[in-house]
Design a protein around this motif. Structure first.
Motif, mmCIF file in Angstrom:
data_model
loop_
_atom_site.group_PDB
_atom_site.id
_atom_site.type_symbol
_atom_site.label_atom_id
_atom_site.label_comp_id
_atom_site.label_asym_id
_atom_site.label_seq_id
_atom_site.Cartn_x
_atom_site.Cartn_y
_atom_site.Cartn_z
ATOM 1 N N ALA A 94 -38.209 7.674 102.500
ATOM 2 C CA ALA A 94 -36.878 8.053 102.982
ATOM 3 C C ALA A 94 -35.821 7.854 101.895
ATOM 4 O O ALA A 94 -34.942 8.700 101.713
ATOM 5 N N LEU A 95 -35.913 6.750 101.172
ATOM 6 C CA LEU A 95 -34.938 6.490 100.109
ATOM 7 C C LEU A 95 -35.124 7.439 98.928
ATOM 8 O O LEU A 95 -34.151 7.981 98.401
ATOM 9 N N LEU A 96 -36.364 7.644 98.516
ATOM 10 C CA LEU A 96 -36.641 8.512 97.377
ATOM 11 C C LEU A 96 -36.324 9.972 97.694
ATOM 12 O O LEU A 96 -35.937 10.738 96.807
ATOM 13 N N ALA A 97 -36.459 10.358 98.970
ATOM 14 C CA ALA A 97 -36.183 11.741 99.367
ATOM 15 C C ALA A 97 -34.709 12.097 99.186
ATOM 16 O O ALA A 97 -34.354 13.280 99.172
ATOM 17 N N GLY A 98 -33.864 11.099 99.023
ATOM 18 C CA GLY A 98 -32.459 11.370 98.714
ATOM 19 C C GLY A 98 -32.267 11.821 97.273
ATOM 20 O O GLY A 98 -31.237 12.399 96.936
ATOM 21 N N LEU A 99 -33.284 11.579 96.439
ATOM 22 C CA LEU A 99 -33.187 11.928 95.023
ATOM 23 C C LEU A 99 -34.039 13.137 94.636
ATOM 24 O O LEU A 99 -33.696 13.853 93.701
ATOM 25 N N ALA A 134 -46.656 17.249 109.699
ATOM 26 C CA ALA A 134 -45.848 16.722 110.803
ATOM 27 C C ALA A 134 -44.362 16.811 110.473
ATOM 28 O O ALA A 134 -43.549 17.224 111.320
ATOM 29 N N MET A 135 -44.001 16.466 109.252
ATOM 30 C CA MET A 135 -42.590 16.516 108.871
ATOM 31 C C MET A 135 -42.081 17.951 108.753
ATOM 32 O O MET A 135 -40.944 18.245 109.135
ATOM 33 N N LEU A 136 -42.917 18.849 108.239
ATOM 34 C CA LEU A 136 -42.500 20.258 108.145
ATOM 35 C C LEU A 136 -42.327 20.861 109.533
ATOM 36 O O LEU A 136 -41.385 21.636 109.759
ATOM 37 N N VAL A 137 -43.198 20.519 110.464
ATOM 38 C CA VAL A 137 -43.049 20.994 111.848
ATOM 39 C C VAL A 137 -41.758 20.430 112.445
ATOM 40 O O VAL A 137 -40.989 21.155 113.090
ATOM 41 N N LEU A 138 -41.510 19.142 112.235
ATOM 42 C CA LEU A 138 -40.274 18.542 112.745
ATOM 43 C C LEU A 138 -39.056 19.263 112.178
ATOM 44 O O LEU A 138 -38.133 19.594 112.917
ATOM 45 N N ALA A 140 -38.854 22.269 111.103
ATOM 46 C CA ALA A 140 -38.776 23.633 111.647
ATOM 47 C C ALA A 140 -38.243 23.620 113.080
ATOM 48 O O ALA A 140 -37.471 24.494 113.471
ATOM 49 N N VAL A 141 -38.659 22.622 113.852
ATOM 50 C CA VAL A 141 -38.257 22.541 115.257
ATOM 51 C C VAL A 141 -36.865 21.937 115.401
ATOM 52 O O VAL A 141 -36.080 22.371 116.235
ATOM 53 N N GLN A 142 -36.570 20.932 114.600
ATOM 54 C CA GLN A 142 -35.286 20.224 114.669
ATOM 55 C C GLN A 142 -34.750 20.033 113.254
ATOM 56 O O GLN A 142 -34.912 18.967 112.664
ATOM 57 N N PRO A 143 -34.094 21.062 112.705
ATOM 58 C CA PRO A 143 -33.643 20.996 111.306
ATOM 59 C C PRO A 143 -32.688 19.840 111.013
ATOM 60 O O PRO A 143 -32.624 19.361 109.891
ATOM 61 N N SER A 144 -31.957 19.388 112.008
ATOM 62 C CA SER A 144 -30.984 18.312 111.768
ATOM 63 C C SER A 144 -31.460 16.984 112.356
ATOM 64 O O SER A 144 -30.645 16.175 112.798
ATOM 65 N N ALA A 145 -32.763 16.750 112.318
ATOM 66 C CA ALA A 145 -33.300 15.495 112.850
ATOM 67 C C ALA A 145 -32.751 14.317 112.065
ATOM 68 O O ALA A 145 -32.626 14.373 110.838
ATOM 69 N N GLY A 146 -32.433 13.272 112.759
ATOM 70 C CA GLY A 146 -31.924 12.066 112.104
ATOM 71 C C GLY A 146 -33.055 11.251 111.486
ATOM 72 O O GLY A 146 -34.242 11.516 111.703
ATOM 73 N N MET A 147 -32.660 10.248 110.710
ATOM 74 C CA MET A 147 -33.643 9.426 110.019
ATOM 75 C C MET A 147 -34.555 8.692 111.007
ATOM 76 O O MET A 147 -35.746 8.544 110.752
ATOM 77 N N GLU A 154 -37.159 11.140 112.176
ATOM 78 C CA GLU A 154 -38.062 11.405 111.045
ATOM 79 C C GLU A 154 -39.038 10.246 110.840
ATOM 80 O O GLU A 154 -40.230 10.460 110.624
ATOM 81 N N GLN A 155 -38.532 9.021 110.926
ATOM 82 C CA GLN A 155 -39.393 7.854 110.768
ATOM 83 C C GLN A 155 -40.422 7.770 111.888
ATOM 84 O O GLN A 155 -41.590 7.441 111.653
ATOM 85 N N ALA A 156 -40.014 8.072 113.108
ATOM 86 C CA ALA A 156 -40.942 8.033 114.247
ATOM 87 C C ALA A 156 -42.065 9.057 114.063
ATOM 88 O O ALA A 156 -43.250 8.750 114.289
ATOM 89 N N VAL A 157 -41.717 10.265 113.647
ATOM 90 C CA VAL A 157 -42.721 11.306 113.441
ATOM 91 C C VAL A 157 -43.639 10.934 112.274
ATOM 92 O O VAL A 157 -44.865 11.028 112.369
ATOM 93 N N TYR A 158 -43.047 10.483 111.179
ATOM 94 C CA TYR A 158 -43.835 10.103 110.003
ATOM 95 C C TYR A 158 -44.790 8.963 110.341
ATOM 96 O O TYR A 158 -45.986 9.020 110.037
#
Length: 168
Positions: free
Chosen positions: A36-41, A96-100, A102-109, A112-116
């Motif tokens: 999650a932190l690295l994905a900001g970069l 799983a993250m790509l599906v999330l 696609a389904v919910q483009p503005s999903a919160g962190m 995202e953490q729950a799905v991951y």
């Protein structure tokens, strides 16, 4: 001989699974935060790939030393085989993250953490089986026997016996 020099006993399936959850789960939770932190970069898929490589190396070492009772460094064979199962986990978490997304483009962190973590937990069960049965197997034999009680496990002298209730 002090305890540090004494060879470790190979844990039974439940003990190994508990250690797997503790070691692998701990690395997994730390990895999810690092992704999650690295994905900001960098793009999320790149962050996941980098963290997956680092966490797989760390987890394989922990599993070799503690989870499966080898009490030694993981060799190249164990690292390569573990990397194979981690590659499957990587594909599943990415999917799983790509599906999330696609389904919910503005999903919160939090979502995202729950799905991951959910995807990682499912692949973790498969990884445990692969690591226990193939990667860190001690060369013991598997046998089945009739039993009156629910499935139980007995280990003795390198032989792993599953006693599974079988109708007469």
């Amino acid at each position: 001989m002090d305890d540090a020099c004494r060879p470790q006993a190979v844990p039974g399936p439940l003990g190994a699974f508990s250690r797997f959850v503790l070691c692998g789960g701990g690395v997994g939770v730390a990895s999810s935060l690092a992704v999650a932190l690295l994905a900001g970069l960098v793009p999320w898929v790149v962050a996941n790939a980098l963290i997956t490589v680092a966490s797989t190396l760390l987890a394989t070492e922990l599993h070799a030393r503690f989870t499966f009772g080898a009490g030694r460094h993981a060799g190249w064979r164990e690292h390569v085989q573990s990397a194979g199962s981690a590659s499957v986990a990587y594909v599943v978490t990415c999917a799983a993250m790509l599906v999330l997304q696609a389904v919910q483009p503005s999903a919160g962190m939090l979502l995202e953490q729950a799905v991951y973590l959910g995807a990682a937990a499912l692949t973790g069960i498969g990884r445990f089986l692969v690591l226990r049965l193939f990667v860190f197997a001690d060369g013991g034999t598997w046998t089945t026997a009739r039993a009156k009680s629910p499935a139980r496990v007995q280990e003795d002298g390198g032989t792993l016996s599953w006693a599974i209730p079988v109708p007469a």
